[in-house]
Design a protein around this motif. Structure first.
Motif, PDB file in Angstrom:
ATOM      1  N   MET A 229      16.030 -47.082   3.538  1.00  0.00           N
ATOM      2  CA  MET A 229      15.634 -47.926   4.121  1.00  0.00           C
ATOM      3  C   MET A 229      17.384 -48.270   2.944  1.00  0.00           C
ATOM      4  SD  MET A 229      13.587 -50.982   2.079  1.00  0.00           S
ATOM      5  CE  MET A 229      11.779 -50.413   1.887  1.00  0.00           C
ATOM      6  N   THR A 230      17.617 -49.326   4.505  1.00  0.00           N
ATOM      7  CA  THR A 230      18.972 -50.395   3.326  1.00  0.00           C
ATOM      8  C   THR A 230      18.698 -51.437   2.712  1.00  0.00           C
ATOM      9  OG1 THR A 230      18.954 -51.529   6.030  1.00  0.00           O
ATOM     10  CG2 THR A 230      19.932 -49.396   5.940  1.00  0.00           C
ATOM     11  N   HIS A 231      19.829 -52.122   2.536  1.00  0.00           N
ATOM     12  CA  HIS A 231      19.329 -52.605   1.554  1.00  0.00           C
ATOM     13  C   HIS A 231      19.173 -53.673   1.519  1.00  0.00           C
ATOM     14  CE1 HIS A 231      20.872 -55.573  -2.432  1.00  0.00           C
ATOM     15  NE2 HIS A 231      22.088 -55.550  -1.673  1.00  0.00           N
ATOM     16  N   GLN A 232      19.513 -54.200   3.064  1.00  0.00           N
ATOM     17  CA  GLN A 232      19.241 -55.680   4.056  1.00  0.00           C
ATOM     18  C   GLN A 232      18.145 -55.382   4.421  1.00  0.00           C
ATOM     19  OE1 GLN A 232      21.525 -58.192   5.017  1.00  0.00           O
ATOM     20  NE2 GLN A 232      19.301 -59.301   5.535  1.00  0.00           N
ATOM     21  N   MET A 233      17.299 -54.480   4.530  1.00  0.00           N
ATOM     22  CA  MET A 233      16.236 -53.926   4.762  1.00  0.00           C
ATOM     23  C   MET A 233      15.151 -54.370   3.266  1.00  0.00           C
ATOM     24  SD  MET A 233      15.282 -51.312   7.215  1.00  0.00           S
ATOM     25  CE  MET A 233      13.578 -50.849   7.409  1.00  0.00           C
ATOM     26  N   ALA A 234      15.717 -54.154   2.660  1.00  0.00           N
ATOM     27  CA  ALA A 234      15.037 -54.483   1.272  1.00  0.00           C
ATOM     28  C   ALA A 234      15.034 -56.069   0.812  1.00  0.00           C
ATOM     29  CB  ALA A 234      15.623 -53.703  -0.085  1.00  0.00           C
ATOM     30  N   LEU A 235      16.299 -56.275   1.019  1.00  0.00           N
ATOM     31  CA  LEU A 235      16.495 -58.252   0.896  1.00  0.00           C
ATOM     32  C   LEU A 235      15.186 -59.179   2.185  1.00  0.00           C
ATOM     33  CD1 LEU A 235      20.307 -59.043   0.422  1.00  0.00           C
ATOM     34  CD2 LEU A 235      18.629 -59.196  -1.421  1.00  0.00           C
ATOM     35  N   ASP A 236      15.165 -58.872   3.357  1.00  0.00           N
ATOM     36  CA  ASP A 236      14.573 -58.667   3.764  1.00  0.00           C
ATOM     37  C   ASP A 236      13.001 -59.003   3.633  1.00  0.00           C
ATOM     38  OD1 ASP A 236      15.920 -60.011   5.760  1.00  0.00           O
ATOM     39  OD2 ASP A 236      15.972 -57.710   7.026  1.00  0.00           O
ATOM     40  N   ILE A 237      12.574 -57.434   3.668  1.00  0.00           N
ATOM     41  CA  ILE A 237      11.082 -57.743   2.905  1.00  0.00           C
ATOM     42  C   ILE A 237      11.222 -58.209   1.511  1.00  0.00           C
ATOM     43  CG2 ILE A 237       9.521 -56.212   1.434  1.00  0.00           C
ATOM     44  CD1 ILE A 237      10.830 -53.549   3.606  1.00  0.00           C
ATOM     45  N   ALA A 238      11.591 -58.187   0.815  1.00  0.00           N
ATOM     46  CA  ALA A 238      12.222 -59.400  -0.441  1.00  0.00           C
ATOM     47  C   ALA A 238      11.676 -61.041   0.063  1.00  0.00           C
ATOM     48  CB  ALA A 238      13.146 -59.366  -1.226  1.00  0.00           C
ATOM     49  N   GLN A 239      12.477 -61.356   0.599  1.00  0.00           N
ATOM     50  CA  GLN A 239      12.187 -62.631   1.489  1.00  0.00           C
ATOM     51  C   GLN A 239      10.714 -62.702   1.696  1.00  0.00           C
ATOM     52  OE1 GLN A 239      15.391 -63.473   3.971  1.00  0.00           O
ATOM     53  NE2 GLN A 239      17.055 -63.571   2.044  1.00  0.00           N
ATOM     54  N   THR A 240      10.752 -61.679   2.442  1.00  0.00           N
ATOM     55  CA  THR A 240       9.139 -61.904   3.540  1.00  0.00           C
ATOM     56  C   THR A 240       8.328 -61.619   1.861  1.00  0.00           C
ATOM     57  OG1 THR A 240      10.277 -60.731   4.896  1.00  0.00           O
ATOM     58  CG2 THR A 240       7.887 -60.736   4.952  1.00  0.00           C
ATOM     59  N   THR A 241       7.806 -61.356   1.148  1.00  0.00           N
ATOM     60  CA  THR A 241       7.607 -61.311   0.043  1.00  0.00           C
ATOM     61  C   THR A 241       7.291 -62.173  -0.561  1.00  0.00           C
ATOM     62  OG1 THR A 241       7.693 -59.232  -0.171  1.00  0.00           O
ATOM     63  CG2 THR A 241       6.332 -60.163  -1.449  1.00  0.00           C
ATOM     64  N   THR A 242       8.357 -63.274  -0.389  1.00  0.00           N
ATOM     65  CA  THR A 242       8.582 -64.085  -1.787  1.00  0.00           C
ATOM     66  C   THR A 242       7.424 -65.015  -0.803  1.00  0.00           C
ATOM     67  OG1 THR A 242       9.952 -63.846  -2.795  1.00  0.00           O
ATOM     68  CG2 THR A 242      10.055 -65.520  -3.152  1.00  0.00           C
ATOM     69  N   ILE A 243       7.579 -65.275   0.589  1.00  0.00           N
ATOM     70  CA  ILE A 243       7.208 -66.498   1.481  1.00  0.00           C
ATOM     71  C   ILE A 243       5.993 -65.632   1.544  1.00  0.00           C
ATOM     72  CG2 ILE A 243       7.561 -67.324   3.734  1.00  0.00           C
ATOM     73  CD1 ILE A 243      10.436 -66.313   3.939  1.00  0.00           C
ATOM     74  N   ALA A 244       5.486 -65.204   1.807  1.00  0.00           N
ATOM     75  CA  ALA A 244       4.001 -64.782   1.621  1.00  0.00           C
ATOM     76  C   ALA A 244       3.154 -65.300   0.582  1.00  0.00           C
ATOM     77  CB  ALA A 244       4.026 -63.075   1.869  1.00  0.00           C
ATOM     78  N   THR A 245       4.497 -65.241  -0.432  1.00  0.00           N
ATOM     79  CA  THR A 245       2.988 -65.346  -2.049  1.00  0.00           C
ATOM     80  C   THR A 245       3.182 -66.770  -2.364  1.00  0.00           C
ATOM     81  OG1 THR A 245       3.920 -62.972  -2.810  1.00  0.00           O
ATOM     82  CG2 THR A 245       3.543 -65.139  -4.453  1.00  0.00           C
ATOM     83  N   ALA A 246       4.429 -67.682  -2.367  1.00  0.00           N
ATOM     84  CA  ALA A 246       4.469 -69.050  -1.546  1.00  0.00           C
ATOM     85  C   ALA A 246       3.622 -69.714  -0.484  1.00  0.00           C
ATOM     86  CB  ALA A 246       6.111 -69.468  -1.623  1.00  0.00           C
ATOM     87  N   VAL A 247       3.491 -69.317   0.577  1.00  0.00           N
ATOM     88  CA  VAL A 247       2.083 -69.635   0.860  1.00  0.00           C
ATOM     89  C   VAL A 247       1.341 -69.221   0.917  1.00  0.00           C
ATOM     90  CG1 VAL A 247       1.196 -69.122   3.955  1.00  0.00           C
ATOM     91  CG2 VAL A 247       3.971 -69.453   3.564  1.00  0.00           C
ATOM     92  N   VAL A 248       0.578 -68.579   0.433  1.00  0.00           N
ATOM     93  CA  VAL A 248      -0.711 -67.595  -0.488  1.00  0.00           C
ATOM     94  C   VAL A 248      -1.347 -68.766  -1.683  1.00  0.00           C
ATOM     95  CG1 VAL A 248      -1.838 -66.086  -1.813  1.00  0.00           C
ATOM     96  CG2 VAL A 248      -0.731 -65.689   0.680  1.00  0.00           C
ATOM     97  N   VAL A 249      -0.220 -68.793  -2.770  1.00  0.00           N
ATOM     98  CA  VAL A 249      -0.203 -69.918  -3.786  1.00  0.00           C
ATOM     99  C   VAL A 249      -0.520 -71.745  -2.956  1.00  0.00           C
ATOM    100  CG1 VAL A 249       0.559 -70.725  -5.750  1.00  0.00           C
ATOM    101  CG2 VAL A 249       0.705 -68.271  -5.035  1.00  0.00           C
ATOM    102  N   THR A 250       0.269 -71.778  -2.308  1.00  0.00           N
ATOM    103  CA  THR A 250       0.082 -72.741  -1.757  1.00  0.00           C
ATOM    104  C   THR A 250      -1.167 -73.389  -1.442  1.00  0.00           C
ATOM    105  OG1 THR A 250       2.610 -73.383  -1.062  1.00  0.00           O
ATOM    106  CG2 THR A 250       0.989 -75.135  -0.024  1.00  0.00           C
TER     107      THR A 250
END
Length: 91
Positions: free
Chosen positions: A1-22
């Motif tokens: 897994m590349t560093h860019q993929m890890a950042l993309d997953i982290a961003q996606t997880t953060t956005i998904a968490t924010a959507v669920v919390v909202t």
């Protein structure tokens, strides 16, 4: 897994968490608003019921008073008729 993929997953997880919390906050707010409105609707209905009872009681009291006034008016008419008869006999 590349560093860019890890950042993309982290961003996606953060956005998904924010959507669920909202979404959870919005649903909780709607439920709370519904409960609030239901409680106050019940209180309003109780107030309307009491107002209707007082209104009915007032209407009954007024009907009784009107009946008493009609009875007295009938007596006055009878006395006036008797007085007119007496005056016509005298005059």
């Amino acid at each position: 897994m590349t560093h860019q993929m890890a950042l993309d997953i982290a961003q996606t997880t953060t956005i998904a968490t924010a959507v669920v919390v909202t979404a959870v906050i919005v649903v909780a707010g709607l439920v709370g608003t519904g409960i609030y409105r239901a409680r106050h609707a019940g209180a309003r209905e109780e107030g309307y019921r009491l107002l209707a009872e007082r209104s009915a009681s007032s209407a009954e009291a007024m009907a009784d008073e009107i009946k008493g006034v009609r009875d007295e008016l009938g007596e006055v008419r009878q006395r006036l008729a008797a007085l007119e008869k007496l005056l016509s006999q005298i005059g």
